[in-house]
Design an enzyme around this catalytic site. Sequence first.
Site, PDB file in Angstrom:
ATOM      1  N   GLY A  11      44.799  44.638  33.757  1.00 18.70           N
ATOM      2  CA  GLY A  11      44.754  46.094  33.907  1.00 18.70           C
ATOM      3  C   GLY A  11      45.644  46.555  35.045  1.00 18.70           C
ATOM      4  CB  ALA A  22      55.662  44.299  49.682  1.00 16.23           C
ATOM      5  NE  ARG A  72      43.496  44.042  29.138  1.00 13.44           N
ATOM      6  CZ  ARG A  72      43.006  44.080  30.386  1.00 13.44           C
ATOM      7  NH1 ARG A  72      42.828  42.972  31.053  1.00 13.44           N
ATOM      8  NH2 ARG A  72      42.665  45.225  30.938  1.00 13.44           N
ATOM      9  CG  ASP A 103      38.304  38.074  36.926  1.00 12.77           C
ATOM     10  OD1 ASP A 103      38.990  38.882  36.272  1.00 12.77           O
ATOM     11  OD2 ASP A 103      37.082  37.922  36.752  1.00 12.77           O
ATOM     12  CB  THR A 126      41.714  44.736  39.727  1.00 10.24           C
ATOM     13  OG1 THR A 126      40.597  45.336  39.075  1.00 10.24           O
ATOM     14  CG2 THR A 126      41.184  43.824  40.812  1.00 10.24           C
ATOM     15  CG  ASP A 128      37.263  47.007  37.931  1.00  8.96           C
ATOM     16  OD1 ASP A 128      37.087  48.239  37.844  1.00  8.96           O
ATOM     17  OD2 ASP A 128      37.616  46.290  36.971  1.00  8.96           O
ATOM     18  CG  ASP A 130      36.284  42.702  39.781  1.00 14.29           C
ATOM     19  OD1 ASP A 130      37.414  42.683  40.292  1.00 14.29           O
ATOM     20  OD2 ASP A 130      36.086  42.645  38.562  1.00 14.29           O
ATOM     21  NE  ARG A 172      35.012  46.225  31.361  1.00 13.64           N
ATOM     22  CZ  ARG A 172      36.205  45.979  30.871  1.00 13.64           C
ATOM     23  NH1 ARG A 172      36.358  45.853  29.587  1.00 13.64           N
ATOM     24  NH2 ARG A 172      37.266  45.862  31.620  1.00 13.64           N
ATOM     25  CD  GLU A 223      33.485  50.857  32.407  1.00 12.86           C
ATOM     26  OE1 GLU A 223      34.390  50.409  33.126  1.00 12.86           O
ATOM     27  OE2 GLU A 223      33.669  51.235  31.242  1.00 12.86           O
TER      28      GLU A 223
END
Length: 323
Positions: A11, A22, A72, A103, A126, A128, A130, A172, A223
């Site tokens: 994503g 950079a 992807r 990840d 990302t 997220d 995460d 998610r 979500e």
Amino acid sequence: MKKIAVFTSGGDAPGMNACIRAVVRTARYNELEVVGIIRGYEGMITADFLPMNSSSVSNIIQRGGTILKSARSKEFRTLEGRAKAAENLRNAGIEGLVVIGGDGSFTGAKIFYEEHGFPTIGVPGTIDNDLFGTDNTIGYDTAINTVVEAVDKIRDTADAHDRLFFVEVMGRDAGFIALRSGISVGAEAILVPETETYIDQLIEKLRKGWERQKSSSIIIVAEGDDSGGAYEVAEKVKARFKHYETKVTVLGHVQRGGSPTAADRVLASQLGKAAVDALLAGRKNEMVGLINRKIAFTPFEKAIKHNHQINRELLNLADVLSM
Ligand code: ATP
């Protein structure tokens, strides 16, 4: 090492361009040749390589998305696909890789290293947040600010009409965006996947607000919350609590776009430079992150498997301040 490649994968996230810049500029500073791979692992398999120099990355630090495109790739998940990618890299004389992604992208990089031995450094890109091994991922701060800007506008209309708004944000598996943006907008409740949602408690909270004549309420829902998302939780609440008119807004992909914040630009610049420095120092198979404002390296293995824990103190803070 004479030649490296940089690519974005999975994503997209605001700040990826600042990171590409950079990487390219640090490589050139160290007199390395550098190529951009278009569409991540997919471009590795089709040998879609773009030679880059300092001016290839002019005027991109402020742009969202990624100039190298992202994808992807199903084929990269196969032995044959990865063998083709390795052959293309070898033919192009590429000796090291910088992958900007999440990840999944690091899992691919780890397998690729084990099979074909290309030293790779991962940069966490990302929205997220995460990933284990960095306080913030590139794009996270921008996404939060996008949510805050949108919810401030929703609050105006909610207030004018005595409405209860359920706003669904991305996440998610993790509630980082929901938690930080929820605190920033003074949400009445923040529902995240990391904690169980109790509708009774939520209704009790809303009732208290109603009793002290609150004219509007905002509930932020990640979500992936166990309540099933903003529409489902709104239905459950509406069935039992009818004081407000209930509305749902799903923010969706606006959260991925936009010009990166200053914080994301600085983070992306620091991590992009550190990734190239790391390759030159002989490091490989690691993600570079920033922990307590210091550059830190985490093996892909660990960055992928360990969870970045949600901050329980912030969850408690949100709860106390929403009384
Ligand atoms: P985001 O967190 O934003 O979704 P991501 O990097 O986790 O980003 P993924 O789609 O999971 O995004 O992974 C990106 C790409 O990495 C995949 O399309 C695939 O090509 C490669 N990849 C992921 N997992 C594997 C795997 N087990 N083996 C080989 N390649 C993989």
